[in-house]
Design a protein around this motif. Sequence first.
Motif, PDB file in Angstrom:
ATOM      1  N   GLN A  87      -6.325  -6.714  -6.869  1.00  0.00           N
ATOM      2  CA  GLN A  87      -6.680  -6.904  -5.447  1.00  0.00           C
ATOM      3  C   GLN A  87      -7.815  -7.909  -5.269  1.00  0.00           C
ATOM      4  OE1 GLN A  87      -7.490  -2.841  -4.234  1.00  0.00           O
ATOM      5  NE2 GLN A  87      -5.388  -2.491  -3.600  1.00  0.00           N
ATOM      6  N   VAL A 106       2.554  -0.866  -4.776  1.00  0.00           N
ATOM      7  CA  VAL A 106       1.088  -0.895  -4.655  1.00  0.00           C
ATOM      8  C   VAL A 106       0.678  -1.832  -3.522  1.00  0.00           C
ATOM      9  CG1 VAL A 106       0.793  -0.459  -7.121  1.00  0.00           C
ATOM     10  CG2 VAL A 106       0.730  -2.795  -6.291  1.00  0.00           C
ATOM     11  N   THR A 107      -0.595  -1.749  -3.180  1.00  0.00           N
ATOM     12  CA  THR A 107      -1.134  -2.600  -2.115  1.00  0.00           C
ATOM     13  C   THR A 107      -1.847  -3.786  -2.739  1.00  0.00           C
ATOM     14  OG1 THR A 107      -1.408  -0.701  -0.698  1.00  0.00           O
ATOM     15  CG2 THR A 107      -2.714  -2.630  -0.142  1.00  0.00           C
ATOM     16  N   PRO A 109      -3.065  -8.041  -1.856  1.00  0.00           N
ATOM     17  CA  PRO A 109      -3.197  -9.005  -0.748  1.00  0.00           C
ATOM     18  C   PRO A 109      -1.950  -9.895  -0.678  1.00  0.00           C
ATOM     19  CG  PRO A 109      -4.874  -9.361  -2.449  1.00  0.00           C
ATOM     20  CD  PRO A 109      -4.071  -8.211  -2.896  1.00  0.00           C
ATOM     21  N   GLN A 110      -1.257  -9.745   0.441  1.00  0.00           N
ATOM     22  CA  GLN A 110       0.072 -10.360   0.597  1.00  0.00           C
ATOM     23  C   GLN A 110       0.119 -11.853   0.275  1.00  0.00           C
ATOM     24  OE1 GLN A 110       2.477  -8.403   2.607  1.00  0.00           O
ATOM     25  NE2 GLN A 110       4.125  -9.870   2.556  1.00  0.00           N
ATOM     26  N   PHE A 111      -0.814 -12.597   0.853  1.00  0.00           N
ATOM     27  CA  PHE A 111      -0.673 -14.045   0.748  1.00  0.00           C
ATOM     28  C   PHE A 111      -1.504 -14.643  -0.388  1.00  0.00           C
ATOM     29  CE2 PHE A 111       0.874 -12.872   4.863  1.00  0.00           C
ATOM     30  CZ  PHE A 111       2.120 -13.484   4.830  1.00  0.00           C
ATOM     31  N   ARG A 112      -1.956 -13.792  -1.284  1.00  0.00           N
ATOM     32  CA  ARG A 112      -2.543 -14.311  -2.523  1.00  0.00           C
ATOM     33  C   ARG A 112      -1.539 -14.143  -3.652  1.00  0.00           C
ATOM     34  NH1 ARG A 112      -8.121 -11.370  -2.824  1.00  0.00           N
ATOM     35  NH2 ARG A 112      -7.891 -10.804  -0.653  1.00  0.00           N
TER      36      ARG A 112
ATOM     37  N   THR B 116      -2.273  -5.860   5.786  1.00  0.00           N
ATOM     38  CA  THR B 116      -2.517  -6.202   4.383  1.00  0.00           C
ATOM     39  C   THR B 116      -4.026  -6.117   4.121  1.00  0.00           C
ATOM     40  OG1 THR B 116      -2.807  -8.535   4.873  1.00  0.00           O
ATOM     41  CG2 THR B 116      -0.570  -7.812   4.397  1.00  0.00           C
ATOM     42  N   LEU B 117      -4.381  -6.203   2.857  1.00  0.00           N
ATOM     43  CA  LEU B 117      -5.805  -6.105   2.503  1.00  0.00           C
ATOM     44  C   LEU B 117      -6.622  -7.238   3.116  1.00  0.00           C
ATOM     45  CD1 LEU B 117      -5.632  -5.097  -1.245  1.00  0.00           C
ATOM     46  CD2 LEU B 117      -6.358  -3.675   0.655  1.00  0.00           C
ATOM     47  N   ASP B 118      -5.936  -8.353   3.434  1.00  0.00           N
ATOM     48  CA  ASP B 118      -6.637  -9.491   4.031  1.00  0.00           C
ATOM     49  C   ASP B 118      -7.329  -9.082   5.328  1.00  0.00           C
ATOM     50  OD1 ASP B 118      -5.699 -11.366   2.071  1.00  0.00           O
ATOM     51  OD2 ASP B 118      -3.742 -11.165   3.015  1.00  0.00           O
ATOM     52  N   ALA B 134      -4.402   1.548  -2.582  1.00  0.00           N
ATOM     53  CA  ALA B 134      -3.884   1.101  -3.881  1.00  0.00           C
ATOM     54  C   ALA B 134      -2.384   1.342  -3.981  1.00  0.00           C
ATOM     55  CB  ALA B 134      -4.613   1.805  -5.013  1.00  0.00           C
ATOM     56  N   LEU B 135      -1.939   2.537  -3.608  1.00  0.00           N
ATOM     57  CA  LEU B 135      -0.527   2.872  -3.785  1.00  0.00           C
ATOM     58  C   LEU B 135       0.155   3.137  -2.448  1.00  0.00           C
ATOM     59  CD1 LEU B 135      -0.924   5.392  -6.725  1.00  0.00           C
ATOM     60  CD2 LEU B 135      -0.099   3.057  -6.913  1.00  0.00           C
ATOM     61  N   LEU B 136       1.475   3.138  -2.490  1.00  0.00           N
ATOM     62  CA  LEU B 136       2.256   3.505  -1.300  1.00  0.00           C
ATOM     63  C   LEU B 136       1.820   4.888  -0.841  1.00  0.00           C
ATOM     64  CD1 LEU B 136       5.985   2.644  -2.092  1.00  0.00           C
ATOM     65  CD2 LEU B 136       4.445   1.458  -0.547  1.00  0.00           C
ATOM     66  N   ASP B 195      -1.022   0.309   4.148  1.00  0.00           N
ATOM     67  CA  ASP B 195      -0.327  -0.901   3.753  1.00  0.00           C
ATOM     68  C   ASP B 195       0.903  -1.043   4.655  1.00  0.00           C
ATOM     69  OD1 ASP B 195      -0.001  -2.645   0.932  1.00  0.00           O
ATOM     70  OD2 ASP B 195       1.828  -2.389   2.080  1.00  0.00           O
ATOM     71  N   LYS B 197       3.799  -1.646   3.890  1.00  0.00           N
ATOM     72  CA  LYS B 197       4.950  -0.952   3.298  1.00  0.00           C
ATOM     73  C   LYS B 197       4.918   0.540   3.642  1.00  0.00           C
ATOM     74  CE  LYS B 197       3.806  -3.124  -0.473  1.00  0.00           C
ATOM     75  NZ  LYS B 197       3.607  -3.617  -1.835  1.00  0.00           N
TER      76      LYS B 197
END
Lengths: 310, 393
Positions: A87, A106-107, A109-112, B116-118, B134-136, B195, B197
């Motif tokens: 991440q 898992v999560t 960062p989408q655009f990285r 997203t994490l962004d 971290a996870l779904l 997330d 998802k």
Amino acid sequence: MHALKLPMVSRIVWILLLMCIFLPGTCSLSFAEKKAEEKLIIYTVNYPLKYFAERIAGREAQVEFPAPPGMDPAFWMPDAGTIAGYQGADLILLNGAAYAKWIPRVTLPQFRQVNTSAGFKDHYIKIDEAVTHSHGLGGEHSHSGTAFTTWIDFSLAARQAFTIMDALSRKRPDLRDTFLGNYQVLEKELLALDEEIKKMVSKNPDRPLVASHPVYQYFARRYGLHIESVMWEPDEVPTEKQWAELRYGLEGHPAKWMIWEGEPAAASVERLKSMGVGSIVFDPCGNTPENGDFMSVMRKNVENLKPAFQ
Amino acid sequence: MIDSLYIAWKYLSFNKVKTATLIGCILLIAFLPIALELLLNESEEQLLSRAVSTPLVVGAKGSSLDLVMNTLYYGEEVPELITMEAAQQVAMSGLALPIPMYVRFRARGHPIVGTTLDYLDFRGLQVSKGQSLALLGDCIVGAAAAEALQLKPGDSLVSSPENLFDLAGVYPLKMKVVGILGKSHTSDDLAVFVDLKTAWIIQGLLHGHEDLSKAKDPQVILKQEEKNIVGSAKVYEYTEITEDNIESFHFHGDPGIYPITAVMVVPRDDKSETILRGRYLSKEESHQIVKPEEVIDTLLQNIFRIKNVLDAVISVVGLATVLALLLVFALSLRLRQREMQTIFRLGCRRMTIARLVAAEILIIVLFSAILCMGLVLVVNHYASDLVRMLFIR
């Protein structure tokens, strides 16, 4: 020794202050400069991508591939700490083609994320044997139906390396020329291997081969090989049922060589030999090799293949 | 003067109801416009600061206000859905960072924000307790939401069904709270972040179930073909994501066309912003790109137009109340005619009587002012929460 006189000290301080004012670069770096000097942090999902990224980025990036040795990165599941590492990366290099089954779960960062095989996703190989199912409104789907060992088709490996070069250049446009130069050297080496295998196979193009695992689809397609696969593990001696299946398979596909992912058990080699089947190791090198690097492992693979086409 | 104040105080404390009524009237007249001004200023500040810090938003063509209110303040009005292609399109342009947002579902009254994490990086949101997503199935909860729902890392939070009567709909998802965000004094404090998802799992687009090729119950299989197994409605879909079943979760269809409500767009520079905005001007374009600052500015102009009307109403009511108060005092003086005569006969001057009345008015106004100040301080203290509760939620 005479102590430095006070007026002398103050003169030096003044000179230093003036330097700081007129030559800021000598005293401190601006934020942007600091950023530019920071190394890019890159995480990859397999070793070949790590190797490509390291070759292309050189000293400008810190490339991490945290899968433990001996683990197949395609089916590995990282722990929370490792996911946090991914991440925090500037770039996450994915292989695509449904490789690294953990990615959708898992999560990140989408655009990285950079799918290095996105440029040829129309040429992914679907595995026919995979059973699909459907239910509800979603329609038919398959849980595992795409071959993923793309990098052992060296022309595709070069395209993946190009995508890495492009992604790096987008992150650090000032270093584009460096990345491009490094990529061109890598591309040359990959395409030389590609050419070498093509030449080698051309001597005996119809030779049937058997593979210990179904991971050579892209390799077979690129170089026109006739490969049938079984589901054997190199470090395990196959069961009698598996031997019987092989014997049955060899009747319709009279292969004289079996390609193994790793060094096979001596007992398996001996028994194959008694059946008139030689053993060759072609390591796809998905995880970090114990010795050497991607290129040396691939060169050794090519050397290992040579007897099969003589 | 002290004597006059003392006598006035005694009079007022004897006539409690009359005094309380007068204090109440003055208090309301003074407090209402001040409180309204305070709340409007706070809402303006909150709305504008968030809008200013959000450069651009891409969404479906339609109400730009609904789009901005849903994307920035997690309003309950869900704009028309778009697909992830819109975010990909922005990413491909290389002009901006797209942050997809899916603000559609709720959990115990709090908005579930699929992103997203962004997004967390962009807003500078920090996890104060626990860890990040971290996870779904993981969720992190805003500070105020965590306080209201009494949640801590390790607890669970169940998504609310969209429609109470949708019996055949998707089961609610039991999410795992992995972190609590630090206070940001924005709408993020009241939200639950997941997330994208996970948001799609809540919708049922991504789901997990037992492997149908290994199903023990024959009733879960409707039809078995050579390479396809058709499941029946009896296939049990997992309502909680655990270590044991996470591997069974899979997408149906192309995730590239999965729904989102908006894309928050962070352009690289002013030039990129202008180019990007130009690309959405075509009539054929199904998406709109809006600058939240402009949308909120228009909204605020309307609010201030309404405020002007409210101010006028309050002024008229205030004037009427002041006149009524004057009348009350005048009538009170007439009723107290005999009392005044007695004071006069006792040898007091007319000025003393005027001082007594003035002292009464002073005490009433003073009490009203103190109470008004207290209430204003309370409103000022809770202004940001009140604004979020009354206007922005």
